[in-house]
Enzyme design. Structure first.
Site, PDB file in Angstrom:
ATOM      1  N   SER A 254       0.948  -1.240  -0.137  1.00  0.00           N
ATOM      2  CA  SER A 254      -0.061   0.008   0.081  1.00  0.00           C
ATOM      3  C   SER A 254       1.032   1.268   0.021  1.00  0.00           C
ATOM      4  CB  SER A 254      -0.817  -0.163   1.192  1.00  0.00           C
ATOM      5  OG  SER A 254      -2.092   0.857   1.011  1.00  0.00           O
TER       6      SER A 254
ATOM      7  N   LYS B  28     -23.515  16.047   6.902  1.00  0.00           N
ATOM      8  CA  LYS B  28     -22.606  16.191   8.189  1.00  0.00           C
ATOM      9  C   LYS B  28     -22.293  14.808   8.805  1.00  0.00           C
ATOM     10  CE  LYS B  28     -19.509  18.073  10.479  1.00  0.00           C
ATOM     11  NZ  LYS B  28     -18.375  18.622  10.091  1.00  0.00           N
TER      12      LYS B  28
END
Length: 318
Positions: A146, A198
């Site tokens: 990664s 949100k």
């Protein structure tokens, strides 16, 4: 005159008192011994740390040229050992040192922050453009996946062990949901927000397809940055295989066949045979002396315990 019973009682008390005195003396002797042994151990460890620093200085002054080593060790995060704040200054010092013939980027990392990885990747590219006479050779150790592979793809060449794990070119975001569990135990979510998105991916609310689609777009964009960086670093050495960018990872042997690495080697063999400067000097930031001492003490205690129990060293193969 004391009768026999009183005399026996007195003698018994004397025996108890003498035994207590002997025990106190023995306890004091052991206490002094352990304190002395601790001081000796600390002295030896301090001398080992100082000796290590002097050894590095001696190698740097004695060798006409040497290979610089910069570590990417552990999870790549801000504030961690493998952060851009630690790796970039080490790279800059290594490139600027006139006696450094080449740089080994030694990677043993499962990945981490795409931002931190990108910072280091871009700095390697920049330094390579300035110091064209010095190569950066990456060496993958046990694991270079990664974000770790993101960083080393900026190197001129990549080496690994046939059993190293390399790749995992992908991006992930992990979450969880407890909605059904809340229903079973009678818990109600009363979250309030200002801004309709949100509370995106709120684990206490039901899944929303539009939220997941938005986050998938974010991940796809970040994944593209990763893919573009690897393609720019590896160029036409990469094989035309879509699995390369799928998030899969491979042994060093398979990674070589896919063009993810160039060849097999260790830091020592790369310094000797590729860079041509067998002496290696680690430019990575040194840990705090107390942290170094604590690690050495821990290693010493573990060794003593293993030897006392006649137990073999643990095998780590995950």
């Amino acid at each position: 005159m004391l009768n026999n019973e009183n005399q026996k009682a007195i003698d018994a008390l004397k025996d108890v008192a003498m035994a207590g005195i002997k025990e106190q003396r023995s306890s004091r002797r052991w206490s002094i011994f352990f304190k002395f042994a601790t001081l000796i151990l600390l002295f030896l460890l301090i001398m080992a740390v100082v000796g290590s620093a002097m050894s590095k200085s001696t190698r740097m002054s004695a060798a006409p040229s040497y290979t610089a080593v910069v570590d990417v060790q552990g999870v790549i995060l801000q504030g961690a050992e493998a952060s851009a704040d630690n790796i970039i200054p080490a790279l800059q010092d290594a490139f600027a040192d006139k006696k450094v013939k080449g740089i080994i980027l030694r990677c043993n990392s499962p990945g981490g922050s795409p931002v931190q990885s990108s910072y280091v990747y871009n700095e390697i590219k920049r330094l390579r453009g300035i110091y064209k006479d010095k190569k950066v050779i990456a060496v993958a150790a046990d694991l270079c996946a990664s974000g770790g592979y993101f960083i080393i793809s900026a190197a001129d060449e990549i080496y690994a062990n046939p059993s190293s794990l390399v790749g995992s070119i992908g991006v992930r975001m992990q979450s969880f949901g407890v909605v059904e569990a809340m229903k079973k135990i009678g818990v109600e979510n009363r979250e309030l927000t200002a801004g309709e998105n949100k509370a995106i991916l709120d684990p206490f609310s039901p899944r929303k397809p539009e939220d997941e689609a938005f986050v998938k777009d974010l991940l796809a964009t970040t994944h593209k940055h990763f893919i573009d960086a690897v393609k720019a670093g590896r160029g036409d050495r990469l094989k035309n295989d879509p699995d390369i960018f799928s998030g899969l990872f491979w042994t060093g042997e398979d990674a070589k066949a896919l063009g993810l690495i160039d060849d097999f080697g260790s830091p020592a063999s790369v310094a000797r045979d590729v860079i041509g400067a067998e002496t290696m000097v680690n430019f990575s930031p040194e840990k705090d002396i107390f942290e170094r001492l604590s690690k050495r003490i821990g290693a010493s205690v573990t060794k003593l315990l293993l030897e006392s129990n006649n137990s073999p060293a643990p095998v780590l193969y995950k």
